[in-house]
Design an enzyme around this catalytic site. Structure first.
Site: not given
Length: 324
Positions: A130, A205, A235, A265-266
């Site tokens: 990243f 989460n 989940g 999640g978004d």
């Protein structure tokens, strides 16, 4: 502090939701074999491996981009606050085509837009690199430069930007969600407590929940007593909301297929924000959030599901016998 997730004032379509977070490109490559066949455990100290990846795609992503995209599917306009680089042109065109505001998207000269390079093998193992690029300059955007914002979310972004945006939203009395996500390792326990203190809700989460508890020394139930709600996603097991001294378990909505969890999640957070803007209960908001996550997971990438608001409304009614 309000209770039960009830709105502070009647819903007005002119209200603005500010989405603070990243805009990023995700380059996803598929290695049609197993990493373990090429990575020798006894040679890790001199690792030099090359993977042939015949399948590659580039997706539009970033937490702010994904959340704003899902809000748009729900018919909700939002404003993204993010920093991007000199290579942002294609994403800029996409936002314009979607009619998503770029008013608070700032270009940083000499920087690339944040991007992830993800290589996946046939066992769904992933190796990710990243590059934060322009995201590291997110603090150059100021909450004080916005107007008409009544709801917000602070999602993974540059460290200083997350700190300043959280503090400034709280100082301005703007109800907002703190969503640390992948940014959790950047903060100490005391810093997390400070950032949560001004938020209406915390979203994490189940793994992130354990990290927050470890860093702060406080349980999710204890943290929930300091704000309107703590929302923990699990989940396929659904999600748990801790609010008003109660625990509310919301089931996951069965997905048409499990294709790609990227951005789920978004999508969930977009559903939550949609409900918060309308003063829904936390339970109803989380139900819509669950549905949005299930819609997303059936598609590759974070922004390739294209259901209309009417389609979403029908699915919401089918799943929970409630209307949008």
């Amino acid at each position: 502090m309000s209770t039960g997730g009830q709105r502070l004032s009647p819903y007005n379509p002119a209200m603005t939701t500010l989405v603070c977070g990243s805009l990023a490109f995700d380059t996803i490559m598929v290695f049609p074999d197993q990493f373990k066949k090429l990575i020798l455990p006894d040679q890790i100290h001199i690792l030099n491996v090359s993977f042939m990846v015949p399948d590659m795609r580039r997706e539009y992503g970033g937490t702010a981009g994904n959340i704003a995209y899902n809000l748009k599917l729900l018919g909700e306009d939002s404003q993204i606050m993010a920093t991007v680089g000199h290579d942002f042109a294609a994403y800029e065109t996409r936002l314009d085509e979607l009619a998503i505001s770029r008013r608070h998207v700032r270009a940083i000269g000499g920087q690339f837009t944040a991007q992830a390079f993800i290589t996946t093998d046939v066992d769904d193992n992933q190796i990710t690199a990243f590059h934060p690029g322009a995201m590291s300059f997110s603090h150059e955007n100021r909450i004080g430069d916005t107007a008409g914002v009544t709801l917000g979310i602070v999602s993974p972004d540059g460290r200083q930007g997350m700190i300043e945006h959280s503090r400034d939203l709280a100082a301005a009395g703007i109800r907002h969600v703190f969503d640390p996500g992948q940014g959790l390792p950047m903060f100490s326990g005391p810093e997390l407590l400070e950032l949560m203190a001004g938020a209406a809700a915390l979203t994490v989460n189940d793994y992130e929940a354990r990290v927050v508890e470890q860093k702060t020394g406080r349980s999710m139930a204890e943290l929930a007593r300091t704000m309107e709600a703590v929302v923990v996603t699990r989940g396929a097991e659904g999600s748990t909301i801790l609010a008003d001294g109660r625990q509310i378990d919301v089931p996951a909505v069965k997905a048409a297929g499990v294709v790609d969890p990227t951005g789920c999640g978004d999508a969930y957070r977009a559903g939550l924000l949609y409900g918060m803007a309308r003063g829904w209960s936390w339970e109803k908001s989380a139900r819509l959030a669950s549905l949005m996550g299930s819609i997303k997971i059936a598609h590759r990438g974070g922004q390739n599901h294209r259901l209309s608001r009417e389609d979403i409304g029908r699915r919401f009614h089918d799943a929970f016998a409630e209307t949008l």
